[in-house]
Write a protein that holds these residues in place. Structure first.
Motif, PDB file in Angstrom:
ATOM      1  N   MET A 165       0.879  -1.215  -0.102  1.00 42.39           N
ATOM      2  CA  MET A 165       0.030   0.060   0.015  1.00 42.39           C
ATOM      3  C   MET A 165       0.990   1.330   0.166  1.00 42.39           C
ATOM      4  SD  MET A 165      -3.187   0.623   2.479  1.00 42.39           S
ATOM      5  CE  MET A 165      -4.455  -0.304   1.788  1.00 42.39           C
ATOM      6  N   ALA A 166       0.438   2.089  -0.567  1.00 39.35           N
ATOM      7  CA  ALA A 166       1.157   3.393  -0.840  1.00 39.35           C
ATOM      8  C   ALA A 166       1.398   4.387   0.372  1.00 39.35           C
ATOM      9  CB  ALA A 166       0.722   4.131  -2.048  1.00 39.35           C
ATOM     10  N   HIS A 167       2.315   4.871   0.625  1.00 38.51           N
ATOM     11  CA  HIS A 167       2.503   5.893   1.821  1.00 38.51           C
ATOM     12  C   HIS A 167       2.173   7.139   0.895  1.00 38.51           C
ATOM     13  CE1 HIS A 167       5.075   3.946   4.899  1.00 38.51           C
ATOM     14  NE2 HIS A 167       4.671   3.003   4.138  1.00 38.51           N
ATOM     15  N   SER A 168       1.653   8.305   1.728  1.00 37.54           N
ATOM     16  CA  SER A 168       1.297   9.549   0.972  1.00 37.54           C
ATOM     17  C   SER A 168       1.207  10.614   1.912  1.00 37.54           C
ATOM     18  CB  SER A 168      -0.264   9.435   0.438  1.00 37.54           C
ATOM     19  OG  SER A 168      -0.987   9.165   1.403  1.00 37.54           O
ATOM     20  N   LEU A 169       1.447  11.913   1.345  1.00 38.49           N
ATOM     21  CA  LEU A 169       1.326  13.283   1.922  1.00 38.49           C
ATOM     22  C   LEU A 169       0.231  13.722   1.363  1.00 38.49           C
ATOM     23  CD1 LEU A 169       5.016  14.380   1.551  1.00 38.49           C
ATOM     24  CD2 LEU A 169       3.930  13.534   3.668  1.00 38.49           C
ATOM     25  N   GLU A 170      -0.589  14.380   2.096  1.00 34.67           N
ATOM     26  CA  GLU A 170      -2.055  14.787   1.769  1.00 34.67           C
ATOM     27  C   GLU A 170      -2.448  16.000   2.293  1.00 34.67           C
ATOM     28  OE1 GLU A 170      -3.557  10.150   1.890  1.00 34.67           O
ATOM     29  OE2 GLU A 170      -4.449  11.504   3.431  1.00 34.67           O
ATOM     30  N   LEU A 171      -3.345  16.643   1.517  1.00 37.47           N
ATOM     31  CA  LEU A 171      -3.826  17.781   2.230  1.00 37.47           C
ATOM     32  C   LEU A 171      -5.332  17.429   2.399  1.00 37.47           C
ATOM     33  CD1 LEU A 171      -3.160  20.686  -0.626  1.00 37.47           C
ATOM     34  CD2 LEU A 171      -2.144  20.408   1.614  1.00 37.47           C
ATOM     35  N   LEU A 172      -5.823  18.106   3.804  1.00 37.81           N
ATOM     36  CA  LEU A 172      -7.180  17.871   4.329  1.00 37.81           C
ATOM     37  C   LEU A 172      -8.079  18.950   4.061  1.00 37.81           C
ATOM     38  CD1 LEU A 172      -5.899  16.052   7.710  1.00 37.81           C
ATOM     39  CD2 LEU A 172      -6.684  14.967   5.385  1.00 37.81           C
ATOM     40  N   LEU A 173      -9.234  18.932   4.035  1.00 43.49           N
ATOM     41  CA  LEU A 173     -10.362  19.779   3.776  1.00 43.49           C
ATOM     42  C   LEU A 173     -10.625  20.259   5.090  1.00 43.49           C
ATOM     43  CD1 LEU A 173     -10.178  17.822   1.373  1.00 43.49           C
ATOM     44  CD2 LEU A 173     -12.505  18.468   0.959  1.00 43.49           C
ATOM     45  N   ASP A 174     -11.259  21.678   4.924  1.00 53.16           N
ATOM     46  CA  ASP A 174     -11.873  22.162   6.339  1.00 53.16           C
ATOM     47  C   ASP A 174     -13.237  21.476   6.542  1.00 53.16           C
ATOM     48  OD1 ASP A 174     -14.441  23.730   5.176  1.00 53.16           O
ATOM     49  OD2 ASP A 174     -12.912  23.911   3.668  1.00 53.16           O
ATOM     50  N   ASP A 175     -13.771  21.561   7.833  1.00 57.26           N
ATOM     51  CA  ASP A 175     -14.912  20.705   8.195  1.00 57.26           C
ATOM     52  C   ASP A 175     -15.975  20.729   7.297  1.00 57.26           C
ATOM     53  OD1 ASP A 175     -13.424  19.922  10.556  1.00 57.26           O
ATOM     54  OD2 ASP A 175     -13.882  21.672  11.941  1.00 57.26           O
ATOM     55  N   SER A 176     -16.321  21.797   6.796  1.00 57.04           N
ATOM     56  CA  SER A 176     -17.541  21.977   6.163  1.00 57.04           C
ATOM     57  C   SER A 176     -17.197  21.364   4.823  1.00 57.04           C
ATOM     58  CB  SER A 176     -17.847  23.445   5.872  1.00 57.04           C
ATOM     59  OG  SER A 176     -18.894  23.600   5.107  1.00 57.04           O
ATOM     60  N   SER A 177     -16.277  21.468   4.094  1.00 56.70           N
ATOM     61  CA  SER A 177     -16.180  20.703   2.982  1.00 56.70           C
ATOM     62  C   SER A 177     -15.848  19.273   3.081  1.00 56.70           C
ATOM     63  CB  SER A 177     -14.899  21.438   2.200  1.00 56.70           C
ATOM     64  OG  SER A 177     -14.923  22.742   1.954  1.00 56.70           O
ATOM     65  N   ASP A 178     -15.260  18.805   4.107  1.00 58.87           N
ATOM     66  CA  ASP A 178     -15.222  17.492   4.535  1.00 58.87           C
ATOM     67  C   ASP A 178     -16.427  16.820   4.722  1.00 58.87           C
ATOM     68  OD1 ASP A 178     -15.121  15.227   6.821  1.00 58.87           O
ATOM     69  OD2 ASP A 178     -13.071  15.308   6.117  1.00 58.87           O
ATOM     70  N   GLN A 179     -17.269  17.486   5.245  1.00 64.68           N
ATOM     71  CA  GLN A 179     -18.836  16.969   5.500  1.00 64.68           C
ATOM     72  C   GLN A 179     -19.492  16.750   4.136  1.00 64.68           C
ATOM     73  OE1 GLN A 179     -20.024  15.473   8.292  1.00 64.68           O
ATOM     74  NE2 GLN A 179     -17.850  15.679   8.915  1.00 64.68           N
ATOM     75  N   GLN A 180     -19.470  17.831   3.250  1.00 65.99           N
ATOM     76  CA  GLN A 180     -20.082  17.874   1.845  1.00 65.99           C
ATOM     77  C   GLN A 180     -19.531  16.653   1.175  1.00 65.99           C
ATOM     78  OE1 GLN A 180     -20.600  21.628  -0.176  1.00 65.99           O
ATOM     79  NE2 GLN A 180     -19.182  22.378   2.062  1.00 65.99           N
ATOM     80  N   VAL A 181     -18.241  16.239   1.274  1.00 69.04           N
ATOM     81  CA  VAL A 181     -17.698  15.136   0.542  1.00 69.04           C
ATOM     82  C   VAL A 181     -18.134  13.974   1.139  1.00 69.04           C
ATOM     83  CG1 VAL A 181     -15.815  13.700  -0.034  1.00 69.04           C
ATOM     84  CG2 VAL A 181     -15.795  16.243  -0.417  1.00 69.04           C
ATOM     85  N   ARG A 182     -18.297  13.918   2.540  1.00 68.52           N
ATOM     86  CA  ARG A 182     -18.874  12.660   3.162  1.00 68.52           C
ATOM     87  C   ARG A 182     -20.419  12.237   2.815  1.00 68.52           C
ATOM     88  NH1 ARG A 182     -15.508  10.808   7.353  1.00 68.52           N
ATOM     89  NH2 ARG A 182     -13.833  12.145   7.500  1.00 68.52           N
ATOM     90  N   ALA A 183     -20.975  13.477   2.529  1.00 67.67           N
ATOM     91  CA  ALA A 183     -22.601  13.522   2.179  1.00 67.67           C
ATOM     92  C   ALA A 183     -22.539  12.910   0.792  1.00 67.67           C
ATOM     93  CB  ALA A 183     -23.226  14.703   2.336  1.00 67.67           C
ATOM     94  N   GLU A 184     -21.602  12.943  -0.153  1.00 62.90           N
ATOM     95  CA  GLU A 184     -21.590  12.387  -1.373  1.00 62.90           C
ATOM     96  C   GLU A 184     -21.390  10.957  -1.199  1.00 62.90           C
ATOM     97  OE1 GLU A 184     -18.960  14.820  -3.761  1.00 62.90           O
ATOM     98  OE2 GLU A 184     -20.777  16.204  -4.421  1.00 62.90           O
ATOM     99  N   TRP A 185     -20.181  10.772  -0.376  1.00 60.19           N
ATOM    100  CA  TRP A 185     -20.119   9.072  -0.182  1.00 60.19           C
ATOM    101  C   TRP A 185     -21.410   8.492   0.268  1.00 60.19           C
ATOM    102  CZ3 TRP A 185     -14.785   9.280   3.284  1.00 60.19           C
ATOM    103  CH2 TRP A 185     -13.779   9.766   2.493  1.00 60.19           C
ATOM    104  N   ASP A 186     -22.147   9.169   1.469  1.00 58.03           N
ATOM    105  CA  ASP A 186     -23.303   8.749   1.916  1.00 58.03           C
ATOM    106  C   ASP A 186     -24.364   8.474   1.021  1.00 58.03           C
ATOM    107  OD1 ASP A 186     -21.947   8.654   4.556  1.00 58.03           O
ATOM    108  OD2 ASP A 186     -22.995  10.427   5.050  1.00 58.03           O
ATOM    109  N   ALA A 187     -24.544   9.195  -0.078  1.00 57.63           N
ATOM    110  CA  ALA A 187     -25.262   9.174  -0.973  1.00 57.63           C
ATOM    111  C   ALA A 187     -25.246   7.968  -1.877  1.00 57.63           C
ATOM    112  CB  ALA A 187     -25.475  10.466  -1.967  1.00 57.63           C
ATOM    113  N   LEU A 188     -23.888   7.641  -2.332  1.00 57.47           N
ATOM    114  CA  LEU A 188     -23.368   6.476  -3.212  1.00 57.47           C
ATOM    115  C   LEU A 188     -23.732   5.192  -2.245  1.00 57.47           C
ATOM    116  CD1 LEU A 188     -20.216   7.753  -4.398  1.00 57.47           C
ATOM    117  CD2 LEU A 188     -22.098   7.303  -5.642  1.00 57.47           C
ATOM    118  N   ALA A 189     -23.518   5.304  -0.774  1.00 58.12           N
ATOM    119  CA  ALA A 189     -23.860   4.078  -0.098  1.00 58.12           C
ATOM    120  C   ALA A 189     -25.355   3.888  -0.073  1.00 58.12           C
ATOM    121  CB  ALA A 189     -23.144   4.475   1.374  1.00 58.12           C
ATOM    122  N   ALA A 190     -26.151   4.949  -0.099  1.00 58.81           N
ATOM    123  CA  ALA A 190     -27.584   4.746   0.098  1.00 58.81           C
ATOM    124  C   ALA A 190     -28.184   4.006  -1.169  1.00 58.81           C
ATOM    125  CB  ALA A 190     -28.256   6.079   0.188  1.00 58.81           C
TER     126      ALA A 190
END
Length: 191
Positions: free
Chosen positions: A1-26
């Motif tokens: 598995m790859a090691h990585s250096l990443e940028l993290l999103l602010d809380d609001s943007s993070d939650q909006q992306v997670r909402a898209e993950w949840d919509a796919l799951a549903a």
């Protein structure tokens, strides 16, 4: 598995992306939220390699202090071959984002590579980052789902409203170590 250096999103943007993950799951579709891990979160990979030495953290602390950096997630983008496609949102590449990426690549270069068997962790491996994460070849994106076939992709594009932009900030730099299952957060000024 790859090691990585990443940028993290602010809380609001993070939650909006997670909402898209949840919509796919549903909808019964593949999604990044299915990865069961406390460290699984929306991110943009800056550098990926077979190994990134933990000593890179100190070298990258100054880059983290450049954050927050504005960001916009835009149109959907696909990577991969038929039947194994990755669905993501393109990150609109601002001059500042490209500068942060180039600086991370430059500073991390001496900490990338394979650790010799039986050796202690130490900097100076001088390996190379995976080509798709190097300046000039990097496509900044946030992954929504992996390993989708054509039918799943078509359904995902109906389920998600990918016309809407997600605007926010990158607030922290993270080093992900899949071998240890750990992440190290290098917080920006706003954290």
């Amino acid at each position: 598995m790859a090691h990585s250096l990443e940028l993290l999103l602010d809380d609001s943007s993070d939650q909006q992306v997670r909402a898209e993950w949840d919509a796919l799951a549903a909808a019964g579709l593949p999604h990044q939220g299915r990865v069961a891990s406390a460290t699984n979160r929306p991110h943009v990979t800056l550098v990926a390699a077979s190994r990134i030495d933990p000593h890179a953290d100190a070298a990258l602390a100054g880059v983290a202090m450049r954050l927050p950096v504005g960001m916009r997630l835009g149109a959907p983008i696909l990577f991969g071959a038929a039947g194994r496609s990755t669905l993501a949102r393109l990150v609109v590449p601002s001059t500042e984002l490209l500068s942060v990426h180039a600086q991370v690549c430059r500073l991390a270069a001496g900490f990338i590579g394979s650790r010799p068997a039986g050796s202690a962790t130490s900097p100076g491996h001088h390996g190379t980052a995976f080509a798709h994460t190097t300046p000039g070849r990097w496509t900044p994106h946030v992954t929504l789902a992996r390993r989708m076939d054509a039918e799943q992709l078509a359904r995902a594009l109906v389920v998600l409203d990918l016309r809407a932009e997600i605007a926010g900030e990158f607030t922290a730099l993270r080093r992900w170590d899949p071998d240890e299952g750990t992440d190290v957060i290098l917080a920006g000024r706003a954290c």
